[in-house]
Scaffold this active site. Structure first.
Site, short mmCIF file in Angstrom:
data_model
loop_
_atom_site.label_atom_id
_atom_site.label_comp_id
_atom_site.label_asym_id
_atom_site.label_seq_id
_atom_site.Cartn_x
_atom_site.Cartn_y
_atom_site.Cartn_z
N HIS A 374 0.86 -1.18 0.00
CA HIS A 374 0.00 0.00 0.00
C HIS A 374 0.90 1.23 0.00
O HIS A 374 1.90 1.29 0.72
CB HIS A 374 -0.92 0.00 1.22
N ASP A 397 -2.46 10.05 3.90
CA ASP A 397 -2.88 9.01 2.95
C ASP A 397 -4.18 9.43 2.29
O ASP A 397 -5.18 9.68 2.97
CB ASP A 397 -3.06 7.69 3.72
N TYR A 561 -4.38 -6.46 -5.69
CA TYR A 561 -3.22 -6.18 -4.83
C TYR A 561 -3.67 -5.82 -3.42
O TYR A 561 -2.87 -5.80 -2.49
CB TYR A 561 -2.35 -5.08 -5.44
#
Length: 732
Positions: A374, A397, A561
């Protein structure tokens, strides 16, 4: 000037919110007070005939402020640092009888107490960190000033005026867009909240417009270049527009904590019509697949022109664009990748993997997911809102994962606070702490409804945290800035501190690590190349004197992912007999045809192996994701690599697969060398090659990079890059 007309009620003046940098409200050119004699003529007094801002790229204002790379013909300076302007009058300036001052205005409702109207005082000496203007030269009808902004002033685009006092009021210059001045954060100024001491770090985290983003898997780390392009034409205006779109009050735009928090919400479009719409479902019919983007420029320019979210992004796209936003405004920033990142839905510091009694994963009960990797950002700033010691790098983020104070955003959270378990400090520290510190817990869901903890992995999550090295394209391991080494006393203390501040563990896992048998299991994946067969090799080792039989189960899944499984393409159960002190190896062959038809955006295969030792009922569990090796795009150049000279760029790709690629888009980017370009090929047959040539004329000298991406209906995440050394144009 410091007050604005508004609706008066309750004995107090109501000023509407001042939330737009672009909106303007020009002050009057003449403000007369009291009785004015009939013969009064403003032209009889000192009048401004011209203002010079020294705003060319080679002028000291831009060179000294490190803003000479911006493709922008306006003056761009950094706060807390002096710059020069020259004012021409209709007659020589006489300080004994003439009084004038420079004014800076921002937004629709300027107020002095909000920092949106700034009358700059003329002073004999400039004071560190404060607004002031000092006369440094008087020559004929011209006056040259050294002007300095405060080190905490609003960051944005200011309108500039010169006001002259007369006995009857103020005469002010009229609105002139040529004198507009951008003021940015200043990492070179010690009084600025974003001050960064190390010059090499400043060059990397503020001035570098090309970066490297790491992705893939812990066991197979991949990297790709990303064009941040923070100096490209119109990008600075696009970043200011992002804050306007957020309706962020102008008075808060000098605070990097507030700016980075608003940015983390606005880069994603989840709840505020922000910059990028995220999509993780592998369907991109109405936009661009996330893997196709080569940089941030196209995305930000499209958002500014359409004022609608750009489709589509995933974590590295959010992080790349957010990095552009932060660096463009002057906040030092870098992209960080966390391998095996926990998305812990109940924030209990545990990722619970539920198994059926036969060892298969129970997908209904397993709500938490482990992202193979990530990407987020770190921004550098002081944190006066926290105790001493928690400034420096802060996690921000913009990938929309969890709601924070009613919006999808995250941070800024102090990296130092996360390392020491002080998750009580704002913003969103518990979520980030869980991303890098959670335990992986394997739980058997029995048919009678009970749950039994079978195995515990304390080292899987936050396995490796990396960023780009300073001054190169290599990888820098920064794991130790987020966490102490597993097993250290400090690591245990940080965990206990986090739990004291409210981070909880749901299940008692004490003692689970003690295995009842002497059997160990591991597995590797060999020859993981896209379009080819591959092998999974499972190894069992019996370290004891007893004989054991093992029932093992392998499950191969196509996975996002983010760790979410899409489809199982392989499952196999097998029995293994282990003699005392023996070693056994099982091979499972997987044909390309088994996985090729179902591949997702990033060509990840996820393998899960569970084994039960029949004699002890011990459960062994391991999981791994692998990123298939994909072909590359080749970039070549012909001609002189010189500023202002033409050179031919050739992009080439050969299809190594046994199937025809359809609807192929190739993108080419390179800040300072070419604007982002793209070309479509209807199809590329197996083993055939396509070529695309473009004429480029570089405008920036020094080390540069060309970046290409290829995307098609069935193949994505294909990249290529080429380092260039662009020479300066020879002087005549």
């Amino acid at each position: 000037m410091s007050e604005s007309s508004g609706t008066a009620f309750g004995g107090r003046r109501a000023i509407p919110p001042n939330t737009s940098n672009a909106a303007e409200n020009d002050p009057p050119t003449v403000e007369l007070q009291g009785l004015v004699p009939r013969g009064f003529n403003p032209q009889d007094y000192l009048n401004v005939t011209n203002v010079h801002l020294f705003k060319e790229r080679w002028d000291s204002n831009k060179v000294d402020h490190h803003t000479d790379k911006y493709s922008n013909d306006k003056l761009i300076v950094r706060r807390g640092q002096s710059f020069y302007i020259q004012i021409d009058f209709n007659r020589p300036y006489d300080p004994t009888r003439d009084l004038f001052r420079v004014e800076y205005v921002i937004g629709l409702y300027p107020q002095e107490n909000k920092g949106t109207y700034i009358p700059v005082p003329l002073v004999s000496e400039l004071q560190s960190g404060k607004w002031g203007a000092k006369v440094v030269m008087r020559e004929d009808r011209s006056v040259r000033l050294s002007v300095q902004s405060s080190a905490d002033c609003i960051v944005g685009k200011f309108r500039m005026y010169v006001a002259v006092w007369t006995p009857y009021g103020v005469i002010r210059t009229s609105r002139n867009p040529e004198t507009d001045t951008y003021i940015l954060f200043n990492p070179w100024c010690e009084e600025d909240a974003v001050y960064l001491e190390n010059e090499k770090e400043r060059e990397e985290c503020v001035l570098n417009d090309i970066g490297v983003i790491f992705y893939g898997d812990f066991n197979d780390i991949k990297s790709r270049s990303w064009s941040y392009g923070q100096f490209e034409d119109s990008i600075l205006d696009a970043c200011l527009f992002v804050m306007d779109k957020a309706n962020m009050d102008l008075s808060g735009r000098g605070n990097p904590i507030k700016v980075s928090r608003v940015g983390s919400a606005m880069i994603n479009a989840k709840d505020d019509e922000g910059v990028i719409a995220g999509s993780w479902d592998n369907v991109y019919a109405y936009g661009v697949p996330p893997s196709a983007w080569t940089g941030s420029v196209d995305i930000l320019l499209e958002y500014k022109s359409s004022q609608k979210p750009v489709r589509y992004g995933q974590c590295w796209v959010f992080a790349g664009v957010f990095n552009t936003f932060l660096r463009c405004l002057g906040i030092p920033a870098r992209v960080v990748t966390n391998y095996f990142s926990a998305h812990d839905n109940d924030a209990n510091l545990q990722l619970d993997i539920f198994l059926e009694e036969d060892g298969n994963v129970n997908s209904k009960l397993t709500k938490d997911s482990v992202w193979n990797y990530h990407c987020w950002n770190e921004a550098w700033m002081t944190r006066p809102d926290l105790p001493v010691g928690f400034g420096g790098w802060q996690v921000v983020d913009s990938t929309p994962q969890e709601n924070s104070d009613g919006m999808y955003r995250c941070g800024p959270a102090s990296v130092q606070a996360i390392k020491h378990g002080h998750v009580c400090f704002q913003f969103d520290a518990p979520f980030v702490f869980a991303e890098v510190n959670s335990d992986l817990v394997y739980v058997t869901a029995k048919k009678d409804g009970t749950h039994v903890v079978e195995a515990l992995d304390t080292t899987h999550i936050g396995k490796l945290i990396v960023t780009k090295e300073i001054g190169g394209d290599g990888m820098k391991d920064i794991t130790d800035t987020y966490k102490f080494q597993e097993g250290q006393e400090e690591e245990r203390l940080a965990l206990e501190t986090a739990m004291m501040y409210g981070a909880k563990k749901a299940l008692n896992t004490e003692g689970v690590l003690k295995s009842k048998s002497d059997v160990r299991m591991n597995f590797e994946v060999e020859n993981a190349v896209l379009g080819r067969d591959l092998k999974v090799i499972i190894t069992f080792r019996n370290n004891g004197s007893a004989r054991y039989t093992v029932t093992a189960y392998l499950s191969g899944n196509i996975s996002f992912y983010t760790g979410v499984s899409k489809a199982e393409f392989k499952n196999k159960t097998f029995e293994v007999t282990l003699e005392p002190l023996s070693f056994k190896r099982e091979e499972v062959l997987i044909g390309a045809g088994e996985y090729m038809g179902q591949l997702l955006e990033q060509a990840f295969l996820h393998f899960f192996v569970t084994a039960r030792v029949n004699e002890t009922r011990d459960v062994l569990a391991k999981q791994k994701s692998i990123a298939l090796t994909v072909p590359k795009v080749v970039i070549k150049v012909r001609g002189a690599q010189v500023v202002g000279s033409n050179m031919v760029v050739t992009v080439e790709f050969t299809n190594p697969l046994k199937e025809t690629l359809r609807n192929v888009w190739i993108r080419l980017d390179g800040p300072g060398v070419t604007k982002p370009l793209r070309k479509m090929f209807r199809e590329i047959r197996p083993n055939s090659t396509v070529q695309w040539e473009e004429l480029c004329r570089p405008w920036v000298s020094g080390p540069r990079k060309l970046i290409a991406s290829l995307t098609s209906d069935s193949l994505r995440h294909v990249y290529g890059e080429l380092d260039l050394q662009i020479q300066r144009r020879p002087s005549m």
